[in-house]
Design an enzyme around this catalytic site. Structure first.
Site, PDB file in Angstrom:
ATOM      1  N   ARG A  54      42.284  49.334  44.909  1.00 56.20           N
ATOM      2  CA  ARG A  54      43.270  48.239  44.852  1.00 56.20           C
ATOM      3  C   ARG A  54      44.330  48.580  45.885  1.00 56.20           C
ATOM      4  O   ARG A  54      45.104  49.529  45.708  1.00 56.20           O
ATOM      5  CB  ARG A  54      43.859  48.158  43.437  1.00 56.20           C
ATOM      6  CG  ARG A  54      44.853  47.023  43.243  1.00 56.20           C
ATOM      7  CD  ARG A  54      45.362  47.039  41.813  1.00 56.20           C
ATOM      8  NE  ARG A  54      46.490  46.141  41.632  1.00 56.20           N
ATOM      9  CZ  ARG A  54      46.382  44.871  41.252  1.00 56.20           C
ATOM     10  NH1 ARG A  54      45.196  44.343  41.022  1.00 56.20           N
ATOM     11  NH2 ARG A  54      47.460  44.120  41.095  1.00 56.20           N
ATOM     12  N   GLN A  63      38.928  39.161  40.103  1.00 53.29           N
ATOM     13  CA  GLN A  63      39.662  38.184  39.287  1.00 53.29           C
ATOM     14  C   GLN A  63      38.919  36.853  39.249  1.00 53.29           C
ATOM     15  O   GLN A  63      38.781  36.229  38.196  1.00 53.29           O
ATOM     16  CB  GLN A  63      41.075  37.976  39.848  1.00 53.29           C
ATOM     17  CG  GLN A  63      41.891  36.959  39.073  1.00 53.29           C
ATOM     18  CD  GLN A  63      42.221  37.417  37.672  1.00 53.29           C
ATOM     19  OE1 GLN A  63      42.781  38.492  37.480  1.00 53.29           O
ATOM     20  NE2 GLN A  63      41.877  36.612  36.671  1.00 53.29           N
ATOM     21  N   ARG A 111      38.123  40.036  32.641  1.00 54.32           N
ATOM     22  CA  ARG A 111      38.147  40.942  33.795  1.00 54.32           C
ATOM     23  C   ARG A 111      37.196  42.109  33.532  1.00 54.32           C
ATOM     24  O   ARG A 111      36.399  42.493  34.394  1.00 54.32           O
ATOM     25  CB  ARG A 111      39.579  41.473  34.020  1.00 54.32           C
ATOM     26  CG  ARG A 111      40.506  40.535  34.759  1.00 54.32           C
ATOM     27  CD  ARG A 111      40.151  40.366  36.235  1.00 54.32           C
ATOM     28  NE  ARG A 111      40.213  41.634  36.955  1.00 54.32           N
ATOM     29  CZ  ARG A 111      41.336  42.195  37.430  1.00 54.32           C
ATOM     30  NH1 ARG A 111      42.500  41.591  37.258  1.00 54.32           N
ATOM     31  NH2 ARG A 111      41.297  43.332  38.074  1.00 54.32           N
ATOM     32  N   ASP A 166      49.981  31.275  39.410  1.00 53.18           N
ATOM     33  CA  ASP A 166      50.186  32.698  39.688  1.00 53.18           C
ATOM     34  C   ASP A 166      51.668  32.881  40.021  1.00 53.18           C
ATOM     35  O   ASP A 166      52.380  31.901  40.301  1.00 53.18           O
ATOM     36  CB  ASP A 166      49.300  33.132  40.872  1.00 53.18           C
ATOM     37  CG  ASP A 166      49.284  34.644  41.097  1.00 53.18           C
ATOM     38  OD1 ASP A 166      49.816  35.377  40.245  1.00 53.18           O
ATOM     39  OD2 ASP A 166      48.733  35.091  42.125  1.00 53.18           O
ATOM     40  N   HIS A 203      41.039  38.649  46.019  1.00 54.97           N
ATOM     41  CA  HIS A 203      40.947  39.310  44.710  1.00 54.97           C
ATOM     42  C   HIS A 203      39.649  38.854  44.035  1.00 54.97           C
ATOM     43  O   HIS A 203      39.670  38.137  43.038  1.00 54.97           O
ATOM     44  CB  HIS A 203      42.170  38.934  43.874  1.00 54.97           C
ATOM     45  CG  HIS A 203      42.405  39.803  42.677  1.00 54.97           C
ATOM     46  ND1 HIS A 203      41.535  40.809  42.297  1.00 54.97           N
ATOM     47  CD2 HIS A 203      43.412  39.810  41.751  1.00 54.97           C
ATOM     48  CE1 HIS A 203      41.998  41.405  41.209  1.00 54.97           C
ATOM     49  NE2 HIS A 203      43.132  40.814  40.855  1.00 54.97           N
TER      50      HIS A 203
END
Length: 277
Positions: free
Chosen positions: A76, A106, A263, A195, A103
């Site tokens: 990450r 996700q 996730r 977000d 990402h």
């Protein structure tokens, strides 16, 4: 099997994963570490001060050293080039746990969540409200593979990367819209997605962004325009009262927490695939 409490499936027994965190995260760390452990493996956490990849040690050296110890690497990071360099020099699979550009883990969890709640991803209308960030780029990349209607409603100057938009459009698979009108965008939405307005590394811009993003909060009124069948999703962490109201997150049609749990399940599936299991 995991949801039922069955722990008999241990395909990762004897395997190890190195987890590189240049950017800290609760969900990414816990979902990967717990998921890998529940399937029999052992995960090693390497925080921002443990490696300082690219500063204390070159990324290509980190990739080769960790490949000698581990069966898989998850990273990450900030710069997307770092994940590309890791993948180029590692001799084991490398998973993108997030970069400033995209990402993918996700979005795999999001796709799973939509399939669970709507029954299918194909043909749905997914409307993202907010900054044209790494989440949007992953939605666009998914839209170049799976046919659905994707709309990104963002303030002027905060649109997603033009090349990524063009890639999704030129695939000719999905309907892609980039707009500055959230109220028009959400009409007929199956999913309204939000977000944070200021991601990690942008917190010094938070107040400026709050001003620029006026009118882009997902509130009860916006969800009413979307209609009673629209689900609300958010990749978390959320700033309640900023990009989304508390009432929307806590509403019956919010699927934010099943989305967060997924996730782990989506990432487990990715790792099983990478190991050929």
């Amino acid at each position: 099997m995991l949801k039922s409490g069955d722990r008999s499936f241990q395909p990762f027994k004897g395997r190890t994963m190195a987890m590189i965190f240049a950017k800290p995260s609760m969900r990414t760390r816990v979902s990967f570490e717990t998921g890998f452990f529940l399937l029999g493996g052992h995960a090693v956490y390497l925080g921002p001060d443990d490696i300082q990849m690219g500063k204390r040690e070159e990324t290509r050296d980190v990739a080769r050293v960790l490949s000698g110890y581990n069966d898989i690497i998850m990273a990450r990071v900030f710069a997307h080039q770092d994940i590309l360099d890791l993948a180029a020099y590692a001799s084991v699979p490398v998973i993108n746990g997030l970069t400033d550009y995209n990402h993918p883990c996700q979005i795999m969890a999001d796709a799973l969540t939509i399939i669970e709640h709507i029954g299918h991803l194909e043909g749905t209308k997914v409307v993202y409200i907010g900054d044209g960030n790494n989440i949007v780029h992953s939605w666009l990349l998914l839209a170049s593979i799976v046919p659905f209607h994707f709309v990104c409603a963002c303030p002027r100057g905060f649109e997603p990367d033009e090349k990524t938009v063009e890639k999704a459009r030129s695939a000719g698979i999905s309907k892609i819209e980039i707009t500055n009108d959230p109220k028009e965008a959400v009409k007929g939405a199956d999913v309204v997605y939000s977000d944070v307005w200021a991601s990690m590394g942008q917190k010094d811009e938070a107040e400026y962004r709050k001003q620029r993003f006026q009118g882009f909060q997902v509130d009860e009124a916006l969800m009413e325009i979307a209609g009673p069948k629209a689900y609300f999703m958010h990749c978390l962490p959320a700033e309640r009262g900023v990009e989304v109201t508390d009432g929307v997150i806590e509403a019956p049609n919010s699927i934010v927490f099943p989305q967060a749990e997924n996730r782990m399940h989506a990432q487990n599936a990715i790792m099983l695939h990478l190991f050929g299991l």
